[in-house]
Design an enzyme around this catalytic site. Structure first.
Site, short mmCIF file in Angstrom:
data_model
loop_
_atom_site.label_atom_id
_atom_site.label_comp_id
_atom_site.label_asym_id
_atom_site.label_seq_id
_atom_site.Cartn_x
_atom_site.Cartn_y
_atom_site.Cartn_z
N ASP A 177 -33.20 -115.03 22.81
CA ASP A 177 -32.09 -115.55 24.26
C ASP A 177 -33.05 -116.33 25.15
O ASP A 177 -34.21 -116.76 25.21
CB ASP A 177 -31.99 -114.66 25.24
CG ASP A 177 -30.30 -113.96 25.28
OD1 ASP A 177 -30.16 -115.06 25.78
OD2 ASP A 177 -29.55 -113.09 25.45
N ASP A 223 -20.69 -115.12 26.26
CA ASP A 223 -20.63 -114.34 26.39
C ASP A 223 -19.26 -113.40 25.96
O ASP A 223 -18.90 -112.74 26.43
CB ASP A 223 -21.78 -113.76 27.31
CG ASP A 223 -23.10 -113.88 26.99
OD1 ASP A 223 -23.68 -113.17 25.87
OD2 ASP A 223 -24.44 -113.51 28.39
C1 GLA Z 1 -27.34 -112.48 26.90
C2 GLA Z 1 -26.61 -112.93 26.23
C3 GLA Z 1 -26.27 -111.52 25.26
C4 GLA Z 1 -26.85 -109.80 25.47
C5 GLA Z 1 -28.13 -109.83 27.21
C6 GLA Z 1 -28.65 -109.26 26.95
O1 GLA Z 1 -26.23 -111.97 28.83
O2 GLA Z 1 -25.73 -113.36 26.61
O3 GLA Z 1 -25.62 -111.44 24.27
O4 GLA Z 1 -27.88 -110.02 23.97
O5 GLA Z 1 -28.67 -111.02 27.22
O6 GLA Z 1 -29.68 -108.99 28.01
#
Ligand code: GLA
Length: 683
Positions: free
Chosen positions: A433, A490
């Site tokens: 990420d 997301d």
């Molecule tokens: C980001 C990602 C999510 C999740 C969060 C965890 O926002 O896009 O899918 O993994 O981090 O903190």
């Protein structure tokens, strides 16, 4: 002036070269083998009239201000004391094979190389490389500059935001320049480095399209400019100023070029095929994901996770991804990034009990990490505050800071920590990420990320990596060379997701595009949607689940199980299929996924809003063999008030590709926010 050409099966480039920098004088549909190139060069010259210089300044592979080029130059370099260098380029050599062409030019103390390579998908890649005897500062260097089509009416770029990625924006290609800069240090939600130049009236199925994709995950810049004389140029490069240190060699990233004469699909398909080929370490067949983020967030409890895993496996999941919250003192987003050690209060025996449970269920294990970041509340930051990228007083993003990856000690520490995790545990998958915008757009940060990923991949070649950046903030051909999947958004709201993934198919194939069935009530939109829609939306891409499966009613679980079973039965060919976007009414998002040999297809049609008229217009398919007969059927009954169901709702039909493409399918009446899934097989 001599002329040379480079051909893929889908496009031709013709270059003219004289004493100075070569010029691309044609980029478009394939030309016949016997084309007289010298004639093309002279025939493409413009006249000279009043109110202009006595000659048109060349629109070369790197247009030069020193040659009176009136637009954005292709190269801006400065000497040691900040003086602008205006090289007087002299052509030196050309090297050519069937699938490769290279030009080298020299000026005092400088050498520039333009490289073009034909790729199997019909795409041509292009790169500019600059070498200098003495260190110079680079303000801007474009990948080889291409002429914009005189017929392109619009520039189509992709914009977007968090939970709303992939929003195409069309602007007229008109006099003046269109500048698009991603200064945020990553390819970005707001400017994925992709642009299309559209002939008048272009749709998914018709019109001339020239498309460019800049294979770079950092800040980037596009200039599409129409000069006063009417000529057009297209430039792509690293965002200006992002290579701030003086140096003796510079490279643009690879610019990928596609041409198609039959609408957006005719450039989308080569890009999808290309991305499918370069994606690395993908597990095949693509396993169904379960990701626990929207089920538990930071609240990791071993027994709960085991129960969830058991339910997920029953539904058909094959890979369990433990998301954020597993490492030392990480109970919310204010701490711990940088300390990639298991939290012993949550996992006293490490991952062993969880992994054993997963293995008992036949689930593989995946883990979330965000290695490029640090929280101030972390052991790493306390030990090394000087490892942070950018000024100390910068605005924080999600309470976190970026590490300066160009520092060898940072590289070493991150490699050590992540590699130890991969060696210690049977991790087959990393969700990598990147949740805050870097404070500066330094190319070195991106190059160093690539180096770190490459090093980890060399030592752990079996581990598949997913690129996530708050959803789809880092999706490009640079990162996809090093990863096997992207977390597109997301947003697990099926309607928003359908739109996002459909637009992403302008370049992304299903096999790299993650799509999960989210909670009944979406956590990002608040919308409640039916399981059939949620499940088949995810089944259009690399399928996964991300809700707490304990919330599912028996009906929802059945529906999801059916869709997952269907996906697993078909994934072998689906993950190799071309995604063809269908031209529909604005209330419908529809696409056809077609085996490359046209022997079978599936159509997904989502009715997102109520129609102005009573019936949907017949759904015209595309890309089929016109002379073949196809057996066509609907996979599941559609919810709706249907008093005289159409033939398609009643059973299998035998229809020609031609009829399907020219007339199209009459769907039964259905409720809004429903998805029709229609399968077809050549007889
Ligand atoms: C980001 C990602 C999510 C999740 C969060 C965890 O926002 O896009 O899918 O993994 O981090 O903190």
């Amino acid at each position: 002036m001599t002329a040379v050409r480079l051909d893929s099966f889908a496009q031709t480039l013709v270059f003219a070269r004289g004493e100075g920098l070569p010029e691309c004088v044609y980029w478009g549909a394939p030309l016949p083998v016997n084309e007289n190139l010298t004639e093309i060069v002279s025939a493409s010259k413009y006249d000279v009239t009043g109110g202009m210089l006595d000659e048109l300044p060349p629109l070369s592979l790197s247009p030069e201000a020193a040659k009176s080029f009136p637009g954005q130059p292709g190269l801006e370099i400065l000497g040691p004391s900040g003086e602008e260098i205006r090289p007087n380029w002299q052509f030196e050599t050309r090297q050519q094979t069937d699938d490769r062409l290279e030009f080298v030019c020299r000026a005092e103390g400088l050498r520039i190389r333009f490289e073009f390579i034909v790729l199997p998908e019909g795409i041509i890649s292009a790169r500019t490389l600059l070498a200098s005897e003495k260190p110079v500062r680079l303000r801007w260097m474009a990948a080889p500059v291409l002429p914009g089509s005189p017929r392109a009416a619009e520039i189509m770029e992709i914009s977007g935001r968090w939970v709303g990625e992939m929003r195409p924006v069309r602007t007229p290609f008109a006099n003046g320049g269109r500048l698009r800069e991603a200064r945020t240090g990553r390819s970005g939600h707001e400017h994925p480095p992709h642009a299309l130049f559209l002939g008048p009236g272009t749709t998914n199925g018709q019109g001339e399209v020239h498309a460019c994709h800049y294979a770079w995950s950092g800040g980037h810049r596009m200039v599409a400019e129409e000069l006063a004389d009417g000529r057009r140029q297209i430039q792509f490069g690293h965002v200006s100023g992002s290579q701030s240190a003086p140096d003796t060699s510079f490279e643009s990233a690879t610019l990928l070029l596609a041409f198609g004469g039959q609408g957006l699909n005719s450039v989308a398909v080569p890009f999808q095929r290309y991305f499918r080929r370069i994606a690395s370490a993908q597990r095949l067949p693509r396993p169904v994901h379960y990701n626990c983020w929207e089920a538990v967030y930071f609240d990791h409890d071993l027994e709960t996770l085991k129960q969830i895993a058991t339910r997920a496996a029953e539904l058909g999941a094959e890979r369990f991804v433990l998301d954020d919250g597993w490492f030392e003192r990480r109970n919310d987003d204010t701490s711990s990034l940088g300390d990639w050690r298991i939290d012993k209060t949550k996992y006293p025996q490490g991952f062993t009990p969880l992994v054993e449970h997963l293995q008992g269920l036949g689930l593989a294990f995946g883990l979330w990490v965000e290695p490029e970041m640090v929280n101030e509340d972390s052991a790493l930051f306390r030990a090394h505050p000087e490892w942070v990228l950018g000024p100390p007083d910068q605005i924080r993003g999600r309470h976190q800071l970026c590490l300066d990856l160009a520092r060898p000690d940072v590289q070493e520490e991150l490699f050590r920590q992540i590699s130890a995790l991969l060696s210690d545990w049977p991790i087959e998958y990393l969700k990598w990420d990147h949740n805050r915008l870097p404070p500066v757009a330094e190319a070195a940060q991106t190059q160093s990320l690539y180096a770190l990923l490459d090093r980890l991949r060399a030592v752990h070649p079996e581990v598949e990596i997913e690129s996530c950046a708050s959803g789809g903030g880092r999706i490009d051909a640079g990162i996809l060379k090093r990863t096997g999947r992207v977390w597109l958004s997301d947003s697990n709201d099926a309607l928003e997701r359908a739109r996002i993934q459909h637009e992403a198919a302008l370049f992304l194939p299903a096999s790299v595009t993650g799509s999960h069935v989210g909670p009944r009530q979406s956590h990002t939109s608040g919308r409640r949607l039916d399981m059939q829609l949620r499940a088949f939306t995810a089944a259009q891409r690399h399928m996964g689940f991300e809700m707490d499966p304990r919330e599912l009613t028996p009906d929802e679980a059945d529906s999801l199980r059916r869709a997952t079973h269907w996906w697993k039965t078909n994934r072998e060919w689906l993950m190799q299929a071309d995604i063809l976007r269908l031209d529909t009414e604005p209330e419908i998002i529809a696409e056809l996924q077609c085996a490359p040999d046209k022997s079978r297809f599936v159509v997904f049609s989502t009715l997102t809003h109520a129609l102005p008229q009573i019936h949907e217009r017949p759904l015209q398919l595309t890309g089929l063999d016109p002379d073949a007969l196809y057996t066509v059927s609907m996979l599941e009954k559609l919810p709706g008030i249907s008093r005289a169901p159409t033939a398609l709702a009643k059973g299998e039909l035998s229809l020609s590709g031609s009829w399907l493409m020219h007339h199209g399918l009459n769907l039964p009446s259905r409720f809004v926010q429903t998805i029709a899934v229609i399968e077809g097989r050549r007889q």
